[in-house]
Design a protein around this motif. Structure first.
Motif, short mmCIF file in Angstrom:
data_model
loop_
_atom_site.label_atom_id
_atom_site.label_comp_id
_atom_site.label_asym_id
_atom_site.label_seq_id
_atom_site.Cartn_x
_atom_site.Cartn_y
_atom_site.Cartn_z
N PRO A 256 0.81 -1.22 0.00
CA PRO A 256 0.00 0.00 0.00
C PRO A 256 0.84 1.27 0.00
O PRO A 256 0.39 2.33 -0.41
CB PRO A 256 -0.81 -0.11 1.29
CG PRO A 256 -0.82 -1.56 1.62
CD PRO A 256 0.45 -2.13 1.09
N LEU A 257 2.13 1.15 0.45
CA LEU A 257 3.00 2.34 0.48
C LEU A 257 3.23 2.87 -0.93
O LEU A 257 3.38 4.08 -1.14
CB LEU A 257 4.34 1.98 1.15
CG LEU A 257 5.34 3.12 1.34
CD1 LEU A 257 4.76 4.23 2.22
CD2 LEU A 257 6.64 2.60 1.96
N CYS B 14 5.38 1.03 20.08
CA CYS B 14 6.84 0.89 20.00
C CYS B 14 7.18 -0.40 19.28
O CYS B 14 7.37 -1.42 19.91
CB CYS B 14 7.44 0.91 21.40
SG CYS B 14 9.22 0.75 21.41
N PRO B 15 7.27 -0.37 17.94
CA PRO B 15 6.90 0.78 17.12
C PRO B 15 5.39 0.81 16.93
O PRO B 15 4.69 -0.15 17.26
CB PRO B 15 7.59 0.48 15.79
CG PRO B 15 7.60 -1.02 15.72
CD PRO B 15 7.72 -1.50 17.14
N THR B 16 4.94 1.91 16.33
CA THR B 16 3.54 1.94 15.94
C THR B 16 3.34 0.91 14.81
O THR B 16 4.29 0.28 14.37
CB THR B 16 3.16 3.37 15.50
OG1 THR B 16 1.77 3.44 15.38
CG2 THR B 16 3.82 3.77 14.20
N THR B 17 2.11 0.70 14.38
CA THR B 17 1.92 -0.37 13.40
C THR B 17 1.87 0.21 11.98
O THR B 17 1.41 1.33 11.78
CB THR B 17 0.60 -1.15 13.64
OG1 THR B 17 -0.48 -0.25 13.40
CG2 THR B 17 0.52 -1.67 15.04
N PRO B 18 2.34 -0.56 11.01
CA PRO B 18 2.26 -0.10 9.62
C PRO B 18 0.83 0.27 9.23
O PRO B 18 0.60 1.27 8.54
CB PRO B 18 2.75 -1.29 8.80
CG PRO B 18 3.51 -2.13 9.76
CD PRO B 18 2.94 -1.90 11.11
N GLY C 75 -3.04 4.05 7.58
CA GLY C 75 -4.41 4.54 7.78
C GLY C 75 -4.42 6.04 8.00
O GLY C 75 -5.25 6.77 7.46
N ALA C 76 -3.46 6.53 8.82
CA ALA C 76 -3.40 7.97 9.12
C ALA C 76 -3.05 8.75 7.85
O ALA C 76 -3.66 9.78 7.55
CB ALA C 76 -2.38 8.23 10.21
#
Ligand code: SF4
Ligand code: SF4
Ligand code: SF4
Length: 307
Positions: free
Chosen positions: A26-27, A158-162, A167-168
């Motif tokens: 998706p990136l 830690c870390p945040t999720t992909p 989504g953000a």
């Protein structure tokens, strides 16, 4: 028109930047809509010029700014202020940026005690004294980004999720609101809870009881098995679309990396309450403050009185 993105990293391990890469396929779609104007981890963009020839920081104007890492130096502080000035929307990404993260455990010590230990009291370093020249001055403690500049959105973990990062970014690109889950890790945990009393805490190395190959819904709650699990005091969301929290999927207790349930929640108080409900005396945990605030020490942990 592409959305202009600036990114900065402060006191971090780099794991949150890896999370951006972990977005995977998706990136590719997201990248097509972004114009990355500043990202030191990707491009050699010196804020004071390639050879220090600029007296001032240079960060281009951007629609979205992302900061990872807490603030540990006066230079981080200055860059955070510049990012705030230049970016219309500012995101704190990862628990280091949101709450100080693991580096904020250093807030249990004064800066003098910490530097003395690192540069003079450690067996693994040469005892040549504390470096002073050519490095930015340390702040008095580790700060979360929002303690220094206003932040529009915090993405914990830690870390945040992909999934959360993607989504953000997609919501921002589409002008949609972004909301974090308000429930706890326990609310998304499928393990069996019987509210049976536990007398002593087990060491993590002992390993929980579970039947390999059987679903997690057949395993007893790790806390009720005697393991310290911070699920009751931690915001959920790490499980992404799978729902089940990341550590629980690996038969490991939650360590609290997504931070408290709200800005006003106190993980220490919440965990003391949760332990008491199953008969565990919180006094069994000698270092309660750092244990319950492992990822959220900015503004919560203070230097301990020394004996
Ligand atoms: S939040 Fe965790 S993964 Fe992200 S930079 Fe901090 S220590 Fe690394
Ligand atoms: S305490 Fe831990 S293992 Fe038990 S329900 Fe909560 S998250 Fe699951
Ligand atoms: S289970 Fe807890 S420690 Fe593990 S990833 Fe989720 S919030 Fe972080």
């Amino acid at each position: 028109m592409a959305v202009r993105l600036a990114e900065e990293w402060f006191a971090i391990c780099g794991g949150c930047e890896v999370t951006i890469l972990d977005i995977g396929e998706p990136l590719i779609d997201v990248l097509a809509k972004l114009d990355i104007v500043h990202m030191p981890v990707l491009m050699d963009h010196k804020l004071f010029g390639q050879t220090g020839e600029n007296a001032e920081l240079s960060i281009p104007e951007a629609d979205v700014g992302i900061i990872t890492g807490g603030i540990r130096t006066e230079e981080h502080k200055k860059i955070a202020q510049e990012m705030r000035k230049k970016c219309k929307t500012l995101i704190a990404m990862g628990s280091c940026a949101c709450f100080g993260g693991v580096p904020a455990l250093a807030n249990l010590y004064s800066t003098e005690e910490m530097t003395d230990k690192v540069y003079r009291g450690s067996v693994t370093t040469d005892h040549d004294g504390i470096p002073h020249s050519g490095i930015p001055a340390l702040t008095d403690r580790v700060y979360a980004v929002k303690e220094v500049v206003p932040v529009d959105l915090s993405l914990p973990g830690c870390p945040t999720t992909p999934e959360m990062v993607a989504g953000a970014l997609i919501a921002l690109l589409e002008g949609k609101p972004i909301e974090l889950p308000s429930k706890s890790v326990c609310d998304d945990c499928p393990t069996i809870r019987e509210k049976k009393a536990v007398s002593t805490l087990k060491r993590r190395l002992e390993g929980p009881e579970f039947t390999p190959g059987r679903p997690l819904s057949e395993m007893r709650c790790l806390m009720e098995q005697g393991f310290l699990c911070l699920g009751p005091a931690t915001r959920t969301g790490c499980g992404g679309s799978q729902g089940t929290p990341r550590c629980i999927r690996a038969y490991m207790p939650c360590e609290g990396c997504f931070g408290p349930l709200s800005d006003t929640a106190n993980p220490m108080v919440d965990m003391m309450g949760a332990l008491s409900t199953i008969g565990l005396d919180p006094k069994q945990i000698p270092d309660r403050a750092p244990t319950f605030n492992r990822f959220v020490g900015a503004g919560r942990l203070r230097p301990l009185p020394r004996r």
